[in-house]
Scaffold this motif. Structure first.
Motif, PDB file in Angstrom:
ATOM      1  N   GLY A  28       0.773  -1.238   0.000  1.00  0.00           N
ATOM      2  CA  GLY A  28       0.000   0.000   0.000  1.00  0.00           C
ATOM      3  C   GLY A  28       0.803   1.286   0.000  1.00  0.00           C
ATOM      4  N   ASN A  29       2.068   1.233   0.361  1.00  0.00           N
ATOM      5  CA  ASN A  29       2.833   2.469   0.525  1.00  0.00           C
ATOM      6  C   ASN A  29       3.980   2.627  -0.469  1.00  0.00           C
ATOM      7  N   VAL A  30       4.144   1.649  -1.373  1.00  0.00           N
ATOM      8  CA  VAL A  30       5.307   1.699  -2.273  1.00  0.00           C
ATOM      9  C   VAL A  30       5.272   2.864  -3.252  1.00  0.00           C
ATOM     10  N   LEU A  82      -2.148   1.984  11.952  1.00  0.00           N
ATOM     11  CA  LEU A  82      -3.350   1.387  11.355  1.00  0.00           C
ATOM     12  C   LEU A  82      -2.932   0.653  10.096  1.00  0.00           C
ATOM     13  N   PHE A  83      -3.163  -0.631  10.095  1.00  0.00           N
ATOM     14  CA  PHE A  83      -2.837  -1.446   8.916  1.00  0.00           C
ATOM     15  C   PHE A  83      -3.917  -2.505   8.738  1.00  0.00           C
ATOM     16  N   VAL A  84      -4.324  -2.694   7.491  1.00  0.00           N
ATOM     17  CA  VAL A  84      -5.321  -3.716   7.167  1.00  0.00           C
ATOM     18  C   VAL A  84      -4.663  -4.745   6.254  1.00  0.00           C
ATOM     19  N   ALA A  85      -4.972  -6.026   6.477  1.00  0.00           N
ATOM     20  CA  ALA A  85      -4.402  -7.091   5.647  1.00  0.00           C
ATOM     21  C   ALA A  85      -4.716  -6.811   4.179  1.00  0.00           C
ATOM     22  N   HIS A  89      -8.338  -5.163   2.080  1.00  0.00           N
ATOM     23  CA  HIS A  89      -8.492  -3.728   1.792  1.00  0.00           C
ATOM     24  C   HIS A  89      -9.835  -3.475   1.112  1.00  0.00           C
ATOM     25  N   GLY A  90     -10.423  -2.309   1.417  1.00  0.00           N
ATOM     26  CA  GLY A  90     -11.650  -1.908   0.743  1.00  0.00           C
ATOM     27  C   GLY A  90     -12.905  -2.583   1.243  1.00  0.00           C
ATOM     28  N   GLN A  91     -12.835  -3.213   2.417  1.00  0.00           N
ATOM     29  CA  GLN A  91     -14.014  -3.898   2.971  1.00  0.00           C
ATOM     30  C   GLN A  91     -14.565  -3.184   4.201  1.00  0.00           C
ATOM     31  N   GLY A  92     -14.054  -1.997   4.476  1.00  0.00           N
ATOM     32  CA  GLY A  92     -14.562  -1.240   5.627  1.00  0.00           C
ATOM     33  C   GLY A  92     -13.847  -1.528   6.930  1.00  0.00           C
ATOM     34  N   ILE A  93     -12.811  -2.358   6.883  1.00  0.00           N
ATOM     35  CA  ILE A  93     -12.138  -2.746   8.131  1.00  0.00           C
ATOM     36  C   ILE A  93     -11.317  -1.589   8.708  1.00  0.00           C
ATOM     37  N   GLY A  94     -10.667  -0.812   7.840  1.00  0.00           N
ATOM     38  CA  GLY A  94      -9.898   0.335   8.327  1.00  0.00           C
ATOM     39  C   GLY A  94     -10.799   1.322   9.060  1.00  0.00           C
ATOM     40  N   ARG A  95     -11.928   1.642   8.442  1.00  0.00           N
ATOM     41  CA  ARG A  95     -12.882   2.559   9.075  1.00  0.00           C
ATOM     42  C   ARG A  95     -13.375   1.978  10.411  1.00  0.00           C
ATOM     43  N   TYR A  96     -13.649   0.691  10.429  1.00  0.00           N
ATOM     44  CA  TYR A  96     -14.176   0.041  11.626  1.00  0.00           C
ATOM     45  C   TYR A  96     -13.157   0.099  12.774  1.00  0.00           C
ATOM     46  N   SER A 116      -0.311  10.518  12.572  1.00  0.00           N
ATOM     47  CA  SER A 116       0.631  10.858  11.506  1.00  0.00           C
ATOM     48  C   SER A 116       0.343   9.922  10.342  1.00  0.00           C
ATOM     49  N   ALA A 117      -0.287  10.471   9.303  1.00  0.00           N
ATOM     50  CA  ALA A 117      -0.764   9.635   8.196  1.00  0.00           C
ATOM     51  C   ALA A 117       0.325   9.413   7.159  1.00  0.00           C
ATOM     52  N   ALA A 118       0.459   8.174   6.714  1.00  0.00           N
ATOM     53  CA  ALA A 118       1.286   7.905   5.538  1.00  0.00           C
ATOM     54  C   ALA A 118       0.749   8.754   4.389  1.00  0.00           C
ATOM     55  N   PHE A 124      -7.902   8.830   2.835  1.00  0.00           N
ATOM     56  CA  PHE A 124      -8.665   7.883   3.658  1.00  0.00           C
ATOM     57  C   PHE A 124      -9.087   8.556   4.967  1.00  0.00           C
ATOM     58  N   TYR A 125      -8.121   9.190   5.653  1.00  0.00           N
ATOM     59  CA  TYR A 125      -8.444   9.822   6.935  1.00  0.00           C
ATOM     60  C   TYR A 125      -9.353  11.040   6.741  1.00  0.00           C
ATOM     61  N   GLU A 126      -9.185  11.759   5.643  1.00  0.00           N
ATOM     62  CA  GLU A 126     -10.083  12.908   5.391  1.00  0.00           C
ATOM     63  C   GLU A 126     -11.530  12.417   5.274  1.00  0.00           C
TER      64      GLU A 126
HETATM   65  C1  LIG Z   1      -5.259   2.868   4.497  1.00  0.00           C
HETATM   66  C2  LIG Z   1      -5.902   1.565   4.962  1.00  0.00           C
HETATM   67  C3  LIG Z   1      -5.733   1.403   6.465  1.00  0.00           C
HETATM   68  C4  LIG Z   1      -7.409   1.640   4.615  1.00  0.00           C
HETATM   69  O1  LIG Z   1      -8.062   0.482   5.122  1.00  0.00           O
HETATM   70  P1  LIG Z   1      -9.289  -0.182   4.348  1.00  0.00           P
HETATM   71  O2  LIG Z   1      -9.880  -1.226   5.220  1.00  0.00           O
HETATM   72  O3  LIG Z   1      -8.857  -0.604   2.984  1.00  0.00           O
HETATM   73  O4  LIG Z   1     -10.289   1.071   4.205  1.00  0.00           O
HETATM   74  P2  LIG Z   1     -11.892   1.039   4.267  1.00  0.00           P
HETATM   75  O5  LIG Z   1     -12.374  -0.083   3.409  1.00  0.00           O
HETATM   76  O6  LIG Z   1     -12.363   1.067   5.678  1.00  0.00           O
HETATM   77  O7  LIG Z   1     -12.241   2.430   3.553  1.00  0.00           O
HETATM   78  C5  LIG Z   1     -13.024   3.455   4.181  1.00  0.00           C
HETATM   79  C6  LIG Z   1     -13.251   4.550   3.157  1.00  0.00           C
HETATM   80  O8  LIG Z   1     -11.988   5.117   2.756  1.00  0.00           O
HETATM   81  C7  LIG Z   1     -11.785   4.937   1.343  1.00  0.00           C
HETATM   82  N1  LIG Z   1     -10.340   4.627   1.178  1.00  0.00           N
HETATM   83  C8  LIG Z   1      -9.685   3.513   1.554  1.00  0.00           C
HETATM   84  N2  LIG Z   1      -8.358   3.625   1.283  1.00  0.00           N
HETATM   85  C9  LIG Z   1      -8.204   4.841   0.718  1.00  0.00           C
HETATM   86  C10 LIG Z   1      -7.078   5.544   0.217  1.00  0.00           C
HETATM   87  N3  LIG Z   1      -5.833   5.030   0.253  1.00  0.00           N
HETATM   88  N4  LIG Z   1      -7.286   6.796  -0.297  1.00  0.00           N
HETATM   89  C11 LIG Z   1      -8.538   7.339  -0.345  1.00  0.00           C
HETATM   90  N5  LIG Z   1      -9.643   6.707   0.149  1.00  0.00           N
HETATM   91  C12 LIG Z   1      -9.475   5.483   0.651  1.00  0.00           C
HETATM   92  C13 LIG Z   1     -12.695   3.794   0.950  1.00  0.00           C
HETATM   93  O9  LIG Z   1     -13.059   3.876  -0.405  1.00  0.00           O
HETATM   94  C14 LIG Z   1     -13.877   4.023   1.874  1.00  0.00           C
HETATM   95  O10 LIG Z   1     -14.689   5.074   1.381  1.00  0.00           O
HETATM   96  P3  LIG Z   1     -16.295   5.048   1.552  1.00  0.00           P
HETATM   97  O11 LIG Z   1     -16.570   4.794   3.016  1.00  0.00           O
HETATM   98  O12 LIG Z   1     -16.732   6.378   1.095  1.00  0.00           O
HETATM   99  O13 LIG Z   1     -16.757   3.906   0.724  1.00  0.00           O
HETATM  100  C15 LIG Z   1      -5.326   0.319   4.211  1.00  0.00           C
HETATM  101  O14 LIG Z   1      -5.435   0.538   2.824  1.00  0.00           O
HETATM  102  C16 LIG Z   1      -3.886   0.028   4.542  1.00  0.00           C
HETATM  103  O15 LIG Z   1      -3.596  -0.760   5.454  1.00  0.00           O
HETATM  104  N6  LIG Z   1      -2.936   0.634   3.771  1.00  0.00           N
HETATM  105  C17 LIG Z   1      -1.519   0.400   3.901  1.00  0.00           C
HETATM  106  C18 LIG Z   1      -0.944   0.942   5.179  1.00  0.00           C
HETATM  107  C19 LIG Z   1      -1.287   2.387   5.461  1.00  0.00           C
HETATM  108  O16 LIG Z   1      -1.112   3.294   4.646  1.00  0.00           O
HETATM  109  N7  LIG Z   1      -1.763   2.600   6.682  1.00  0.00           N
HETATM  110  C20 LIG Z   1      -2.027   3.911   7.199  1.00  0.00           C
HETATM  111  C21 LIG Z   1      -0.805   4.289   7.969  1.00  0.00           C
HETATM  112  S1  LIG Z   1      -1.026   5.898   8.676  1.00  0.00           S
END
Ligand SMILES: CC(C)(COP(=O)(O)OP(=O)(O)OC[C@H]1O[C@@H](n2cnc3c(N)ncnc32)[C@H](O)[C@@H]1OP(=O)(O)O)[C@@H](O)C(=O)NCCC(=O)NCCS
Length: 154
Positions: A28-30, A82-85, A89-96, A116-118, A124-126
């Motif tokens: 996710g961060n490359v 915060l890291f999701v497997a 990704h994209g299943q709402g787990i990060g938000r949860y 401190s967001a990557a 995502f955080y916005e």
């Molecule tokens: C960033 C991360 C935690 C998101 O987790 P996720 O479970 O995939 O996200 P969710 O499915 O809960 O997404 C929630 C919302 O954010 C959006 N979203 C998810 N990743 C996004 C991204 N990188 N950029 C913009 N929006 C994003 C989704 O579309 C969703 O929008 P919606 O509610 O309007 O449908 C995950 O992609 C991750 O682990 N990334 C790699 C590590 C990382 O960057 N971690 C953050 C360190 S600070």
């Protein structure tokens, strides 16, 4: 999404958390960091480092089918790690996980949560109501300092 169980991590989870973080970072961060920065982040997420951080942070894991699907941590008024497997990704787990952490922080009297967001996680955080306060240039991966007023969250 269907609610998933979230529990406090123990040292027995350190290896699995480390694996999950390293895979999530390499996937996710490359696009946002040079390879040597990615290597540094991964080295900083070894099982030993994950275990060490459990002493100073509350580390939570969410599970699906008995496997770790994501992790997030709290220390004081700051959300960490915060890291999701990757396959989840994209299943709402990060938000949860963030929702869970915010509830935990509110329970501890935190009014404004920081993180401190990557670079690639800013949007995502916005979406989750956080706003950027500052850019944080760092040798081990620059980040955006972001905040959310929890008492204003609806
Ligand atoms: C960033 C991360 C935690 C998101 O987790 P996720 O479970 O995939 O996200 P969710 O499915 O809960 O997404 C929630 C919302 O954010 C959006 N979203 C998810 N990743 C996004 C991204 N990188 N950029 C913009 N929006 C994003 C989704 O579309 C969703 O929008 P919606 O509610 O309007 O449908 C995950 O992609 C991750 O682990 N990334 C790699 C590590 C990382 O960057 N971690 C953050 C360190 S600070």
């Amino acid at each position: 999404m269907i609610p998933i169980p979230i529990r406090a991590a123990t040292s027995d989870d350190a290896a699995a958390i480390s694996d999950l973080i390293q895979q999530a970072v390499r996937h996710g961060n490359v696009a946002d960091y040079e390879p040597e920065i990615i290597d540094r982040i991964c080295a900083n997420s070894s099982p030993a480092m994950v275990s060490r951080r459990m002493a100073e942070r509350e580390v939570f894991i969410g599970e699906v089918g008995g496997r770790i699907a994501g992790t997030v941590s709290l220390r004081g008024d700051k959300l960490y790690s915060l890291f999701v497997a990757v396959e989840r990704h994209g299943q709402g787990i990060g938000r949860y996980l963030v929702d869970h952490l915010e509830a935990r922080a509110i329970g501890k009297g935190v009014r404004t949560l920081r993180l401190s967001a990557a670079l690639g996680a800013r949007s995502f955080y916005e979406r989750l109501g956080y706003r950027v306060l500052a850019y944080e240039p760092r040798d081990d991966g620059s980040t955006w300092l972001m905040v959310k007023d929890l008492d204003a969250a609806g």
